[in-house]
Design an enzyme around this catalytic site. Structure first.
Site, mmCIF file in Angstrom:
data_model
loop_
_atom_site.group_PDB
_atom_site.id
_atom_site.type_symbol
_atom_site.label_atom_id
_atom_site.label_comp_id
_atom_site.label_asym_id
_atom_site.label_seq_id
_atom_site.Cartn_x
_atom_site.Cartn_y
_atom_site.Cartn_z
ATOM 1 N N ASP A 249 0.874 -1.164 0.000
ATOM 2 C CA ASP A 249 0.000 0.000 0.000
ATOM 3 C C ASP A 249 0.913 1.217 0.000
ATOM 4 O OD1 ASP A 249 -2.239 1.615 0.080
ATOM 5 O OD2 ASP A 249 -3.229 0.465 1.641
ATOM 6 N N TRP A 250 0.392 2.348 -0.447
ATOM 7 C CA TRP A 250 1.233 3.518 -0.692
ATOM 8 C C TRP A 250 1.826 4.035 0.622
ATOM 9 C CZ3 TRP A 250 -0.157 1.199 -4.618
ATOM 10 C CH2 TRP A 250 0.023 1.660 -5.926
#
Length: 749
Positions: free
Chosen positions: A267-268
């Site tokens: 995930d970012w």
């Protein structure tokens, strides 16, 4: 439509032989990812270490590098499980301001789940893929399939269900639809990302059995039955380790037990280490290179990480790259997106998602018929009240959104459907909640605006029928923070009570992505519906239901509790967590705002309810709910009869007769639950094990056969670390919701 069930006969790893309690050898599932191994061998042998490292982290905000020297394209990621996000500047969250990057706003996850339709989940995935390809994308960051553990979760609207079988079956269909069309999916968020508050530093503590049976099951189904090519690691920790470097989740479960050969992206901003991340199975750090760029290069050169590990991570990326045909840069965003075919899919999903919760006759001086469907011969003037009648839901809040070419609001849908026959007056009734700042946690629950309330009451008194649009918006339900309450925002309960006092002919439409407290609106409204965040064509679909062009056929994919303190995580005190410093904020919001992601306080989410999520808890604890899992009314009436069960090689076939006893054509969602009354294990009272959407003309009967798979009757054995099947009596219950199961038959395993 292609046969998306074609892989159902494939055995899952560790499943037992039918009728015994032993385990069998793991069987590989069919995958397209292993067709280029020799070519990949040759490529890796000719790559420099620097080229390999370049592939293991973000290149731009939504891309990671290929091998330019060898003509191997970058991987382009499409943000959003319910629509392809607009193009961004390469290294920021700012819009690129293109005129060709719009897309269809598909109904969000909870709306898709409310259809209980694998057929339309498949079409949904295919439509998403077609638009992704037109936009030059290789991998869709979706479907989002985390279990809806709490109704207040900020991304409940993105997720599918509280039930693993319903979530898994829809995820399988979505994945097949997208990947058969040529776009990889990225299942998210792996795993146990079941809250938004403090997701970046919460440690989920859970038993192995509950984790596999409830929270990992949808991911396993999509990997093993649909050959999902990508997985996104979640922000949180699980049993002490970050998901992005969790050896048990990424290597033991995903790669070894399930045999996953594809790629894992973070995930970012969700990577926390270099050595642990890459050795535990992480392929790509997104969106930057803090840990898996120069730091990783140095770690290999110093001997902390073997180049063989790097080769394996590159191999897994190349498997996806060679399976997904790249789109030429000059072709991306060159043709319009949001076309008729995709809009039709959005419409068909929206039509089937709308849930009718209540539709009672009015007991006044004389009994009047139910308010729905609207009788335009009797109703000449409708007052439409509520800003949700005109609010567009494609954008808002934090996180994924869609710059759509078209979004029909509920008011526009009604005006188009009956505006020539009926006078429609619109008044806002309340001020919608708007978040002040991205990471502020103001409370949406406010008192009604006196002036707007007075205008709404005045309009209601003059109308034959009032349609009140209540619920949330994309600012109330948003990534990065959970709701603090399920009470309706903006003084809507006060507005509803005043409208009912002014005009008893009140229909309330709840627009939301997840459960809200409907105690007041249900009491004062003879008719009550849920229309979700229902996409580009949602307003048309709702108008068709309100006017009776189609009968409502959506079913709740999650329980709607009466109050928060009765929800298992709240009842057991495991949510919300208490924080010492509330200024730490959300990890993703911090990334967007260029703030530090360092976390000083580690919070624990103890999943003390184990497998008793949603209806499982309410059944076992005998806690009444506002509306149960699987619930939904129709303008038709259905009768279930003549049940029988036949053992098969794969499990059981449950047969029964379903009859539409009304004069209205309609679709029913038949559901099969299983109970194990003599089990030696702790089990819920019943669990969903099959469902099927059945279309019936007025007066028609059909014999319905629903397969209950042996695989879905197994439990996770923590000692053996495999799926096991407990022999003994088994009871099958059939009906139209988890609380309405008129048919019952016993058998044995």
């Amino acid at each position: 439509m292609k046969n998306y069930r074609k892989f159902f006969g494939i055995l899952l790893t560790g499943m037992i032989v039918w009728g015994s309690c032993g385990s069998i050898e793991a069987q590989p599932y069919t995958t397209q990812l292993l067709q280029h191994e020799q070519q990949i061998d040759n490529i890796i042998s000719g790559m420099t270490l620097e080229e390999k490292i370049d592939m293991l982290h973000g290149k731009n905000m939504f891309s990671s590098a290929g091998i330019p020297r060898l003509g191997i394209a970058d991987i382009e990621y499409a943000d959003g499980p319910f629509g392809i996000r607009e193009e961004m500047e390469p290294h920021s969250w700012n819009s690129a301001h293109l005129t060709t990057d719009s897309a269809t706003f598909f109904p969000t996850g909870s709306a898709l789940a409310a259809t209980w339709s694998t057929e339309w989940a498949y079409a949904y995935g295919k439509g998403m893929s077609r638009e992704a390809r037109l936009r030059g994308k290789d991998m869709i960051l979706g479907p989002a399939i985390n279990i809806q553990r709490i109704p207040t979760g900020g991304r409940t609207y993105e997720y599918l269900s509280e039930d693993p079988l319903l979530s898994g079956a829809l995820a399988v269909a979505y994945t097949r639809g997208a990947q058969e069309d040529g776009t990889a999916v990225c299942l998210k968020h792996y795993a146990l990302n079941n809250q938004e508050d403090y997701r970046g530093f919460v440690d989920v503590h859970i038993s192995d059995r509950a984790m596999h049976e409830i929270y990992l099951r949808p991911f396993e189904m999509a990997v093993r039955e649909a050959d999902a090519w990508g997985v996104m690691a979640a922000y949180n920790k699980v049993n002490g380790r970050w998901c992005s470097e969790n050896e048990h989740l990424l290597n033991t479960v995903l790669r070894q037990q399930w045999g996953f050969p594809g790629m894992v992206i973070s995930d970012w901003g969700g990577v926390h280490s270099t050595v642990d991340a890459v050795t535990s199975g992480m392929n790509v750090e997104m969106p930057g290179s803090r840990y898996m760029g120069k730091a990783l290069l140095d770690s290999v050169r110093s001997g902390k990480v073997s180049e063989e590990v790097i080769n394996q991570r590159v191999r897994e990326i190349l498997r996806v790259r060679f399976t997904v045909k790249p789109v030429a840069k000059e072709m991306a965003n060159s043709k319009p997106v949001g076309n008729r075919e995709e809009m039709t899919i959005a419409l068909e999903v929206a039509r089937r998602s709308i849930v009718l919760l209540k539709n009672e006759e009015l007991k006044m001086k004389k009994v009047e018929p139910a308010l729905l469907p609207i009788d335009t011969k009797r109703i000449r003037h409708i007052a439409v009240v509520g800003e949700n009648a005109v609010t567009k839901m494609a954008l808002g809040g934090v996180g994924a959104g869609v710059k759509t070419r078209r979004e029909i609001t509920p008011l526009e849908g009604l005006q188009e459907a009956i505006g020539q026959q009926v006078k429609i007056t619109y008044v806002p009734g309340y001020k919608s909640y708007v978040r002040q700042g991205r990471d502020r946690r103001e409370q949406p629950q406010q008192k009604a605006d006196p002036q707007l309330l007075a205008e709404a009451v005045k309009a209601a008194k003059r109308a034959d029928l009032v349609i009140f649009f209540a619920g949330d918006n994309r600012e109330v339900e948003t990534e990065g923070s959970d709701r603090k309450s399920i009470e309706l925002p903006s003084g809507q309960d006060e507005v509803a009570a005043a409208l009912a006092k002014a005009n008893k002919h009140l229909v309330t439409v709840v627009v939301s992505g997840g459960p809200v407290d409907v105690s007041t609106v249900s009491e004062v409204s003879p008719s009550l519906l849920v229309s979700w965040f229902n996409g580009s064509m949602g307003g048309q679909a709702l108008a068709e239901v309100l006017t009776g062009k189609i009968s409502p056929s959506g079913r709740l994919p999650m329980s709607w509790p009466r109050k928060l303190e009765e929800v298992p995580a709240y009842a057991l005190g495991s949510y919300p967590q208490q924080v010492q410093n509330n200024s730490q904020g959300d990890i993703f919001v911090g990334l967007v705002n260029n703030q530090s992601n360092e976390r000083r306080q580690q919070l624990v989410a103890n999943y003390a309810e184990e497998s008793l999520v949603g209806y499982r808890w309410y059944d076992c604890k005998e806690v009444p709910v506002a509306y149960p899992f699987g619930y939904g009314l129709s303008y038709a009436q259905f009768q279930y009869s003549d049940i029988s069960v036949q053992p098969t090689a794969e499990g059981f076939d449950v047969r029964f007769v379903l009859t539409n006893t009304s004069t209205t054509n309609a679709e029913e969602v038949a559901q099969v639950y299983v109970s194990r009354p003599s089990s030696h294990l702790d089990r819920p009272l019943k669990e969903l094990k099959g469902f099927q959407r059945v279309s019936l003309k007025a007066g028609e009967s059909k014999t319905v056969t629903m397969a209950v798979r042996r695989d879905d009757l197994c439990h996770w054995d923590e000692t053996a670390q495999t799926w096991m099947l407990e022999p003994g009596p088994i009871r099958f219950l059939v009906g139209g919701s988890s609380d309405a199961l008129p048919l019952c038959v016993d058998n044995k395993l």
